[in-house]
Design an enzyme around this catalytic site. Structure first.
Site, PDB file in Angstrom:
ATOM      1  N   ASP A 118     -10.468   3.680   4.635  1.00 14.19           N
ATOM      2  CA  ASP A 118     -10.561   2.227   4.469  1.00 14.19           C
ATOM      3  C   ASP A 118     -12.005   1.751   4.725  1.00 14.19           C
ATOM      4  O   ASP A 118     -12.309   0.577   4.523  1.00 14.19           O
ATOM      5  CB  ASP A 118      -9.580   1.559   5.444  1.00 14.19           C
ATOM      6  CG  ASP A 118      -9.197   0.144   5.032  1.00 14.19           C
ATOM      7  OD1 ASP A 118      -9.264  -0.176   3.826  1.00 14.19           O
ATOM      8  OD2 ASP A 118      -8.841  -0.650   5.921  1.00 14.19           O
ATOM      9  N   GLN A 152      -4.201  -1.691   9.694  1.00 14.91           N
ATOM     10  CA  GLN A 152      -4.143  -2.979   9.009  1.00 14.91           C
ATOM     11  C   GLN A 152      -4.836  -4.076   9.829  1.00 14.91           C
ATOM     12  O   GLN A 152      -4.520  -4.275  10.999  1.00 14.91           O
ATOM     13  CB  GLN A 152      -2.675  -3.365   8.730  1.00 14.91           C
ATOM     14  CG  GLN A 152      -2.515  -4.677   7.970  1.00 14.91           C
ATOM     15  CD  GLN A 152      -3.140  -4.639   6.568  1.00 14.91           C
ATOM     16  OE1 GLN A 152      -2.993  -3.650   5.847  1.00 14.91           O
ATOM     17  NE2 GLN A 152      -3.858  -5.683   6.201  1.00 14.91           N
ATOM     18  N   LYS A 200       0.833  -1.199   0.000  1.00 19.27           N
ATOM     19  CA  LYS A 200       0.000   0.000   0.000  1.00 19.27           C
ATOM     20  C   LYS A 200       0.873   1.257   0.000  1.00 19.27           C
ATOM     21  O   LYS A 200       0.591   2.224  -0.723  1.00 19.27           O
ATOM     22  CB  LYS A 200      -0.952  -0.017   1.209  1.00 19.27           C
ATOM     23  CG  LYS A 200      -2.066  -1.056   1.060  1.00 19.27           C
ATOM     24  CD  LYS A 200      -2.819  -1.349   2.356  1.00 19.27           C
ATOM     25  CE  LYS A 200      -3.814  -2.494   2.138  1.00 19.27           C
ATOM     26  NZ  LYS A 200      -4.438  -2.957   3.399  1.00 19.27           N
TER      27      LYS A 200
END
Lengths: 279, 279
Positions: A116, A93, A49
């Site tokens: 996200d 994450q 990412k």
């Protein structure tokens, strides 16, 4: 049905917008990536990412935290990023190590920085068709379906899996697009029969080659959101390929879309922040 | 399958807790009811809720606003109630007049006072099984199903309707309880066939006697969440009764549960406020 080409287009568009924003305002979009512990797969995802951010002219800030961190400490760290005007998007994450309340940490992400799409607020926005960030993989799946002109209105969609960042939100997005949505999961009975009724199958169960081609209705559209060692998805591709009208490949299908949506939303967050600092 | 008895028990429990809280702290729970415009049905609902509050020893404050109020003004009024420490719960009567952004007004309710369970935050909490207030009718439906020991794990539930305060949240609650959940709506095809596969049917379509007994699988449990003039529900009761193993009556089924859950959650909000004023 490949996501790689579409993802490339989205990334190019995000890069253009990032460059334009920086030229106009001097502000470079910045994604904070929070990595807890030392899970090799998570480290790889975060590195990928960040590399994609760099390639798109988006800054990123790595916040690496020890596996032994407490929920309270993690919530504090995420809260600090939420309050930091130099950070436009926050990615925590998944998964965090056992013993940490991941949901509490997700909820410390300000909705305006939830690029996200993991907070309860973002989930509600997806469900109710309100402005907000989508969960990246579900959002990427919808973009892919749209790119291939897959009809959704009135069609039967079966979502296999109900995780908070994949199955549940993708079902809500499909429902908002007027599909008839069935959520199946580990406690569902007669999965093959349920799948057989579906025009669209989204497989997000986290088990390699779980969905068999024999289960599918001929002509069904199949989205494989799984990824397992050896390039396997959640769908048994050899048997599915012969019955499905469309099947997303693994790798190169849903995966690239996820990162593309993440970066696009990071740029959007930065643009929003510049436009309206109070947001 | 009657909700009236169960609702009476829940109301009695809420009244006991309200009295205990007041005896202990001097604080009487207070529900603010916001009524916009002069729709007679809405006025009746609000009056009923306030009467029940009074009977249970819960204070209520009526905030009646003109139909011509702007979204911004309504959001401000709701925001003021969210910030008022004397108010423990807020109910914005649905629907507000056309032209007002109801969702924006709902979102002005602080999650800690969202005793009607209408905010996106509450929706996310329901979906993810997190602490929070449930939407009252969906929450009441689950209580009713539990009271009748209706098995949910692995069973097929079909939810007809997808409104933000009824269909969508009841589906999420059923999914969190391990049912296989299908959302059907006005764009769904072959409704009778979809209903025929269901062990549990929740009818929340807002159309009188829409669901026919012939559609049902013999032995299905049927929850009728509709209410129409003349005491009609969303289910055609005469034909459904002969096939269903359980059918909630209209009136006296789901309706009384809604108010009971609202009052119970108002007391819970007041208890939480007393325990932790920062919440």
């Amino acid at each position: 049905m490949a996501g790689a080409d579409l993802a490339r287009d989205i990334l190019a568009g995000a890069a253009d917008r990032a460059a334009a924003l920086e030229a106009r305002t001097g502000v470079r979009p910045c994604l904070a990536t929070v990595l807890v512990g030392d899970d090799p797969a998570s480290e790889t995802y975060v590195r990928m990412k960040r590399n994609r951010c760099a390639a798109a002219g988006i800054g990123s800030r790595l916040v690496a935290l020890p596996a032994g961190i407490s929920t309270t400490e993690l919530v504090d760290r995420v809260g600090t990023l939420s309050a930091d005007p130099a950070v436009h998007g926050i990615l925590l994450q998944h998964p965090v190590p056992a013993g940490i309340d991941e949901r509490a940490a997700f909820e410390a992400i300000a909705p305006a920085k939830d690029v996200d799409g993991v907070t309860m607020h973002s989930f509600g926005a997806m469900a109710f068709g309100r402005p907000g960030f989508v969960s990246c993989t579900p959002g990427g799946i919808l973009r892919l379906l749209d790119a291939y002109d897959v009809p959704l209105v009135g069609r039967r969609a079966v979502v296999l899996g109900r995780s908070p960042i994949l199955g549940r939100p993708v079902g809500m997005l499909l429902l908002a697009r007027d599909a008839t949505v069935t959520y199946c999961h580990s406690r569902s009975r007669d999965l093959p029969e349920l799948v057989r009724g579906a025009d669209l199958v989204v497989a997000s169960v986290g088990r390699p080659e779980f969905v068999r081609g024999e289960w599918l209705k001929p002509g069904a559209v199949v989205v494989d959101a799984g990824y397992h060692p050896g390039g396997l998805g959640d769908v048994h591709a050899p048997s599915a390929r012969v019955r499905a009208s469309l099947l997303t490949p693994v790798p190169g299908g849903v995966g690239p879309m996820t990162i593309a949506v993440l970066l696009e939303q990071t740029v959007a967050a930065a643009e929003g922040l510049v436009t309206s600092p109070a947001s």
